[in-house]
Design an enzyme around this catalytic site. Structure first.
Site, PDB file in Angstrom:
ATOM      1  N   ASN A   9       0.796  -1.297  -0.024  1.00  0.00           N
ATOM      2  CA  ASN A   9      -0.150  -0.026   0.261  1.00  0.00           C
ATOM      3  C   ASN A   9       1.121   1.252  -0.038  1.00  0.00           C
ATOM      4  O   ASN A   9       1.450   1.511   0.872  1.00  0.00           O
ATOM      5  CB  ASN A   9      -1.117  -0.175   1.493  1.00  0.00           C
ATOM      6  CG  ASN A   9      -1.577   1.069   1.667  1.00  0.00           C
ATOM      7  OD1 ASN A   9      -1.958   2.112   0.623  1.00  0.00           O
ATOM      8  ND2 ASN A   9      -2.316   1.406   2.459  1.00  0.00           N
ATOM      9  N   TRP A  10       1.022   1.790  -1.246  1.00  0.00           N
ATOM     10  CA  TRP A  10       1.879   2.823  -1.145  1.00  0.00           C
ATOM     11  C   TRP A  10       1.439   4.089  -0.620  1.00  0.00           C
ATOM     12  O   TRP A  10       2.366   5.212  -0.712  1.00  0.00           O
ATOM     13  CB  TRP A  10       2.390   3.121  -2.711  1.00  0.00           C
ATOM     14  CG  TRP A  10       3.076   1.925  -3.416  1.00  0.00           C
ATOM     15  CD1 TRP A  10       3.427   1.001  -2.718  1.00  0.00           C
ATOM     16  CD2 TRP A  10       3.294   1.902  -4.875  1.00  0.00           C
ATOM     17  NE1 TRP A  10       4.188   0.133  -3.776  1.00  0.00           N
ATOM     18  CE2 TRP A  10       4.157   0.665  -4.826  1.00  0.00           C
ATOM     19  CE3 TRP A  10       3.158   2.659  -5.964  1.00  0.00           C
ATOM     20  CZ2 TRP A  10       4.539   0.169  -6.101  1.00  0.00           C
ATOM     21  CZ3 TRP A  10       3.706   2.139  -7.299  1.00  0.00           C
ATOM     22  CH2 TRP A  10       4.317   0.825  -7.365  1.00  0.00           C
ATOM     23  N   LYS A  11       0.037   4.174  -0.269  1.00  0.00           N
ATOM     24  CA  LYS A  11      -0.508   5.689   0.363  1.00  0.00           C
ATOM     25  C   LYS A  11      -0.089   6.517  -0.818  1.00  0.00           C
ATOM     26  O   LYS A  11      -0.059   6.548  -1.888  1.00  0.00           O
ATOM     27  CB  LYS A  11      -0.099   5.832   1.642  1.00  0.00           C
ATOM     28  CG  LYS A  11      -0.191   4.345   2.592  1.00  0.00           C
ATOM     29  CD  LYS A  11      -0.145   4.641   3.961  1.00  0.00           C
ATOM     30  CE  LYS A  11      -0.364   3.119   4.603  1.00  0.00           C
ATOM     31  NZ  LYS A  11      -0.217   3.436   6.185  1.00  0.00           N
ATOM     32  N   HIS A  95      -9.752   1.079   4.522  1.00  0.00           N
ATOM     33  CA  HIS A  95      -8.305   1.335   5.385  1.00  0.00           C
ATOM     34  C   HIS A  95      -8.641   2.230   6.457  1.00  0.00           C
ATOM     35  O   HIS A  95      -9.556   3.386   6.374  1.00  0.00           O
ATOM     36  CB  HIS A  95      -7.256   2.167   4.311  1.00  0.00           C
ATOM     37  CG  HIS A  95      -5.964   1.927   5.129  1.00  0.00           C
ATOM     38  ND1 HIS A  95      -5.459   2.944   5.918  1.00  0.00           N
ATOM     39  CD2 HIS A  95      -4.854   0.982   4.940  1.00  0.00           C
ATOM     40  CE1 HIS A  95      -4.358   2.684   6.557  1.00  0.00           C
ATOM     41  NE2 HIS A  95      -3.805   1.629   5.840  1.00  0.00           N
ATOM     42  N   GLU A  97      -7.211   4.832   7.521  1.00  0.00           N
ATOM     43  CA  GLU A  97      -6.792   6.362   7.312  1.00  0.00           C
ATOM     44  C   GLU A  97      -8.004   6.914   6.474  1.00  0.00           C
ATOM     45  O   GLU A  97      -8.508   8.010   6.742  1.00  0.00           O
ATOM     46  CB  GLU A  97      -5.690   6.484   6.409  1.00  0.00           C
ATOM     47  CG  GLU A  97      -4.286   6.162   7.230  1.00  0.00           C
ATOM     48  CD  GLU A  97      -3.120   5.868   6.673  1.00  0.00           C
ATOM     49  OE1 GLU A  97      -3.006   5.618   5.431  1.00  0.00           O
ATOM     50  OE2 GLU A  97      -1.968   5.113   7.354  1.00  0.00           O
ATOM     51  N   GLU A 167      -5.651  -4.872  10.581  1.00  0.00           N
ATOM     52  CA  GLU A 167      -4.649  -3.879  10.715  1.00  0.00           C
ATOM     53  C   GLU A 167      -4.717  -2.856  11.978  1.00  0.00           C
ATOM     54  O   GLU A 167      -5.705  -1.968  12.110  1.00  0.00           O
ATOM     55  CB  GLU A 167      -4.559  -2.670   9.487  1.00  0.00           C
ATOM     56  CG  GLU A 167      -4.102  -3.278   8.429  1.00  0.00           C
ATOM     57  CD  GLU A 167      -3.596  -2.603   7.240  1.00  0.00           C
ATOM     58  OE1 GLU A 167      -2.432  -2.578   6.844  1.00  0.00           O
ATOM     59  OE2 GLU A 167      -4.292  -1.242   6.960  1.00  0.00           O
ATOM     60  N   GLY A 173       2.249   2.708  10.828  1.00  0.00           N
ATOM     61  CA  GLY A 173       3.103   3.678  10.471  1.00  0.00           C
ATOM     62  C   GLY A 173       3.922   3.946  12.038  1.00  0.00           C
ATOM     63  O   GLY A 173       4.509   5.274  12.071  1.00  0.00           O
ATOM     64  N   SER A 212       3.275  -1.755  10.495  1.00  0.00           N
ATOM     65  CA  SER A 212       4.913  -1.622  10.655  1.00  0.00           C
ATOM     66  C   SER A 212       5.516  -3.214  10.314  1.00  0.00           C
ATOM     67  O   SER A 212       6.068  -3.660  10.857  1.00  0.00           O
ATOM     68  CB  SER A 212       5.130  -1.286  12.010  1.00  0.00           C
ATOM     69  OG  SER A 212       4.563   0.200  12.326  1.00  0.00           O
ATOM     70  N   GLY A 233       2.746  -0.918   4.330  1.00  0.00           N
ATOM     71  CA  GLY A 233       2.867   0.489   3.955  1.00  0.00           C
ATOM     72  C   GLY A 233       4.263   0.968   3.632  1.00  0.00           C
ATOM     73  O   GLY A 233       4.768   0.703   2.563  1.00  0.00           O
ATOM     74  N   GLY A 234       4.788   1.536   4.546  1.00  0.00           N
ATOM     75  CA  GLY A 234       6.123   2.070   4.584  1.00  0.00           C
ATOM     76  C   GLY A 234       7.257   1.204   4.026  1.00  0.00           C
ATOM     77  O   GLY A 234       8.222   1.620   2.913  1.00  0.00           O
TER      78      GLY A 234
END
Ligand code: PGA
Length: 250
Positions: A9-11, A95, A97, A167, A173, A212, A233-234
């Site tokens: 997930n590159w956001k 998600h 977010e 999640e 994150g 994470s 993500g990251g």
């Protein structure tokens, strides 16, 4: 046997240049981790680039969101049929977010889930509790409520071609990962919710962990019996790290 899925997930990150490099790295490294399914989720505007670079490879792609509507006067939104134009196999829905910053309710998420499925795009339904909810001891109640919104409107059969991502919001994150035991506990709970309705669907539905996850902790998480992959993500923004996570699942 559930084939593991490692999804990036590159956001809201990347540029045409950085994404070209990232995709090249993933393309080159993918054959070595072929036991695991890989998928990437770029920002909408890079979808054409991603399709062009990944067509004919084993790597799947999709988007981080879609509209619940199929077309019309919804300024700034992107509809499911548009994702079909770019041959998206998956779409992330709900998600945390999106739920937190854009006010997506369980009902909106359920409608997005339905909109994707109607078009044959597999939804990845995200669920998970906040730190406050975990500390209050209501993790299972929260996850059950989020899942129930979709089960009530779509039925358990809908999960035959869908994916769930657990999640914990406090792990996203933050560098704080749920321990493999903490994650496994919730994954098993989710599977039991499905099994109560249909044991065959429960046995085949993939439940990913997100929060994470990185190469250093992926092996332990992916070894758990009910963890069928990761939503990253990251750590998905670097090909080497993303592929190392996939390797841990092989
Ligand atoms: P993270 O994000 O890996 O950066 O914690 C996971 C996600 O939000 O999907």
């Amino acid at each position: 046997m559930r084939r593991k899925l490692v999804a990036g997930n590159w956001k809201m990150n990347g540029s045409a240049e950085s994404i070209r490099g990232l995709l090249q790295g993933i393309r080159e490294g993918a054959p070595a981790v072929a036991a695991v399914e890989l998928a990437v989720f770029p920002p909408f505007v890079y979808l054409g680039l991603v399709e062009q670079q990944l067509s004919g490879t084993a790597v799947a792609w999709g988007t981080q969101n879609l509209s619940e509507h199929a077309s019309g006067a919804y300024t700034g939104e992107i509809a499911g049929p548009m994702l079909q134009d770019f041959h998206c196999q998956y779409v992330i829905v709900g998600h945390s977010e999106r739920r937190t910053f854009y006010g997506e309710s369980d009902q909106i998420v359920a409608r997005k889930f339905a909109a994707a499925r109607k078009l044959g795009i597999k939804p990845i339904l995200c669920v998970g509790e906040t730190l406050e909810e975990r500390e209050k001891g209501v993790t299972e109640a929260v996850v059950e409520r989020q899942l129930k919104a979709v089960l009530d409107s779509e039925g358990v059969g809908a999960f035959t071609d869908a994916v769930i991502a657990y999640e914990p919001v406090w792990a996203i994150g933050t560098g704080k990962t749920a321990t493999s035991a903490q994650a496994q506990e919730v994954h098993a709970f989710i599977r039991r919710q499905l099994a109560a309705l249909d044991s065959a669907v429960a046995a085949q539905t993939r439940i990913l962990y997100g929060g994470s996850m990185k190469a250093a902790n992926a092996g332990e998480l992916l070894a758990m019996p009910d963890i069928d992959g990761g939503l990253i993500g990251g750590a998905s923004l670097e090909a080497k790290e993303f592929l190392a996570i996939a390797k841990a699942g092989c």
